[in-house]
Design an enzyme around this catalytic site. Structure first.
Site, PDB file in Angstrom:
ATOM      1  CD  GLU A 286      -3.742  -3.597   6.292  1.00 57.51           C
ATOM      2  OE1 GLU A 286      -3.557  -2.630   5.558  1.00 57.51           O
ATOM      3  OE2 GLU A 286      -4.580  -4.489   6.042  1.00 57.51           O
ATOM      4  CG  HIS A 307      24.213  -1.678  -8.082  1.00 57.56           C
ATOM      5  ND1 HIS A 307      25.504  -1.575  -8.521  1.00 57.56           N
ATOM      6  CD2 HIS A 307      23.901  -3.002  -8.151  1.00 57.56           C
ATOM      7  CE1 HIS A 307      25.967  -2.769  -8.859  1.00 57.56           C
ATOM      8  NE2 HIS A 307      24.997  -3.660  -8.647  1.00 57.56           N
ATOM      9  CE  LYS A 421      -9.732   2.948   5.101  1.00 58.43           C
ATOM     10  NZ  LYS A 421     -10.403   1.683   5.331  1.00 58.43           N
TER      11      LYS A 421
HETATM   12  O1  PA5 Z   1      -6.257  -6.466   4.663  1.00 55.92           O
HETATM   13  C1  PA5 Z   1      -7.179  -5.671   4.710  1.00 55.92           C
HETATM   14  O2  PA5 Z   1      -8.230  -5.941   5.293  1.00 55.92           O
HETATM   15  C2  PA5 Z   1      -7.117  -4.350   4.007  1.00 55.92           C
HETATM   16  O3  PA5 Z   1      -5.860  -4.075   3.467  1.00 55.92           O
HETATM   17  C3  PA5 Z   1      -8.122  -4.310   2.879  1.00 55.92           C
HETATM   18  O4  PA5 Z   1      -7.843  -5.352   1.991  1.00 55.92           O
HETATM   19  C4  PA5 Z   1      -8.089  -2.985   2.123  1.00 55.92           C
HETATM   20  O5  PA5 Z   1      -8.204  -1.929   3.023  1.00 55.92           O
HETATM   21  C5  PA5 Z   1      -9.221  -2.920   1.131  1.00 55.92           C
HETATM   22  O6  PA5 Z   1     -10.443  -3.079   1.767  1.00 55.92           O
HETATM   23  P1  PA5 Z   1     -11.766  -3.429   0.982  1.00 55.92           P
HETATM   24  O7  PA5 Z   1     -11.570  -4.736   0.314  1.00 55.92           O
HETATM   25  O8  PA5 Z   1     -12.824  -3.460   2.026  1.00 55.92           O
HETATM   26  O9  PA5 Z   1     -11.991  -2.326  -0.027  1.00 55.92           O
END
Ligand code: PA5
Length: 430
Positions: A286, A307, A421
């Protein structure tokens, strides 16, 4: 020594000294931007100093964990992405492999929900909750993420129906933004105890806040030792030096990437590290995968996956680099015993530890993969304990910030996550 070591002996043959040294200086420049707060996404650098959490804050987390544990045998942690992966990683790494099945547990069993949209999983969790005494930690920074929101609606109703609204207040803790989001409003209205995710800490960098620490404390993790390890590593990983291990790691993976090694496999030799790999995948995927660049982070559990994935790694497309996460000392000792009949022909191993076989497997794999054109970076932690894990988490976070800057991206945003989303909400709206 109680510290992380990084070994590049099996990666260096793939890069020239000049290229590596240039990349190291480039990494050092990136670290300077990170620590000076002059790089992209500099409003999300709160994680840099999280190991300096005060004793009062840690005590508050420990006290909340204790309150959630009184009379409880199960605590369900609701969250997705950075809101659950760090806690899951540490809890699994430090727990008994068969924790859920142990007859006499000291701490409540920590289960996770809200990290997908499986109807079967949710139904089966609610079914299980009928037989258990449950509490819930709901975690969402934005407070609007649909997966945890749906899960929490179900779990909240279950707890309220079973124990009543007043008792639900004792059994539910929310961790969210200080001001915004539906979860914040809900928590205020219902009177839940809350912890705040600081504005300047993004989800995947939040493991050293209450997001990670509260579930860990509930599971019995020594969060003070974890923070101590992270604090020790913070001094090393923010040190402006080309010997800084986070600089070295960021440099080697970037120089290899520039030579066509587009995929990094994080390989562990310890099944308890499976979820650490999942946490690492999110952190790097990310943070780096944007604007058409980024090393693709993948994970393998060895020797198991030798494996299944071993053939590809040895012989498939030559786009892989491998980072081995090794644990120097297992927590337990088990030797292979001599067998009078020796029908399996294993007596040559008698008296030797299983971990010795594991380490020789690691070495053999390293030699084979290097021969097969896969550079091998080796990261070793001394033990699988809270201190070492705290250090490891910080080591990877710092290297990720440095590496993102080297790639020229903002490592602290995630615009690409919004695409699915948008489509999903459009499809769901009446
Ligand atoms: O690293 C990030 O910002 C995302 O992976 C969030 O942790 C994830 O989308 C969850 O978001 P939230 O804590 O707002 O529900």
């Amino acid at each position: 020594m109680n510290t992380i070591t990084i070994d590049l002996k099996a990666a260096k043959p793939f890069v020239s000294d000049i290229d590596f040294e240039r990349e190291r200086l480039f990494a050092l420049e990136a670290l300077k931007r990170l620590t000076a707060g002059t790089g992209l996404g500099n409003d999300f650098l709160g994680w840099l100093h999280l190991p300096q959490i005060s004793k009062e804050e840690l005590d508050g987390i420990r006290e909340a964990a204790k309150a959630l544990s009184v009379g409880m045998d199960t605590v369900v942690v609701v969250g997705i992405g950075g809101s659950y992966l760090g806690a899951k990683a540490v809890i699994e790494a430090l727990s008994h492999s068969f924790d859920a099945l142990l007859p006499h547990r000291k701490s409540p069993l920590v289960l996770f929900a809200g990290h997908h949209l499986s109807e079967d999983y949710m139904s089966e969790l609610l079914e299980l909750m009928q037989y258990r005494s449950c509490a819930c930690i709901v975690i969402s920074k934005s407070g609007t993420t649909i997966e945890p929101a749906i899960a929490f609606r179900q779990i909240k109703k279950h707890i309220e129906d079973k124990y009543g609204i007043e008792e639900a207040k004792r059994r539910i803790v929310a961790i969210t933004d200080a001001r915004k989001g539906a979860l914040k409003q809900l928590a205020n209205r219902q009177g839940y105890r809350t912890f705040v995710i600081p504005d300047d800490v993004g989800g995947r960098f939040s493991v050293l806040t209450a997001v990670g620490l509260l579930p860990m404390a509930v599971a019995g993790v020594d969060i003070e030792a974890l923070i101590e390890g992270a604090r020790m590593q913070m001094a090393k990983s923010l040190n402006i030096s080309i010997e800084n291990p986070s600089v070295v790691y960021a440099a080697i993976r970037n120089v290899l990437y520039r030579q066509g090694k587009k995929i990094e496999l994080l390989a562990n030799y310890h099944p308890k590290l499976h979820s650490v790999t999942e946490w690492w995948k999110q952190l790097y995927g990310e943070s780096e995968g944007k604007e058409g660049v980024g090393i693709f982070p993948a994970g393998v559990d060895f020797t198991t996956d030798l494996h299944s994935m071993g053939q590809y790694i040895q012989d498939g497309q030559r786009i892989l680099m491998e980072t081995v996460l090794s644990v120097a000392q297992p927590e337990r000792t088990l030797c292979i015993e001599a067998d009078p009949l020796d029908m399996d022909g294993l007596n040559y191993l008698s008296g030797r530890r299983i971990d010795e076989c594991n380490k020789m497997a690691e070495l053999g794999v390293r030699m084979a993969h290097v021969d097969g054109g896969v550079p091998n970076i080796r990261i070793e932690i001394p033990r699988l304990d809270a201190y070492s894990l705290g250090a490891l988490l910080y080591f990877f976070e710092a290297a990720c910030g440095i590496s993102g800057y080297m790639l020229g991206v903002n490592p602290f945003d995630q615009p690409g996550v919004e695409a699915y989303k948008k489509n999903m909400f459009a499809l769901l709206k009446p």
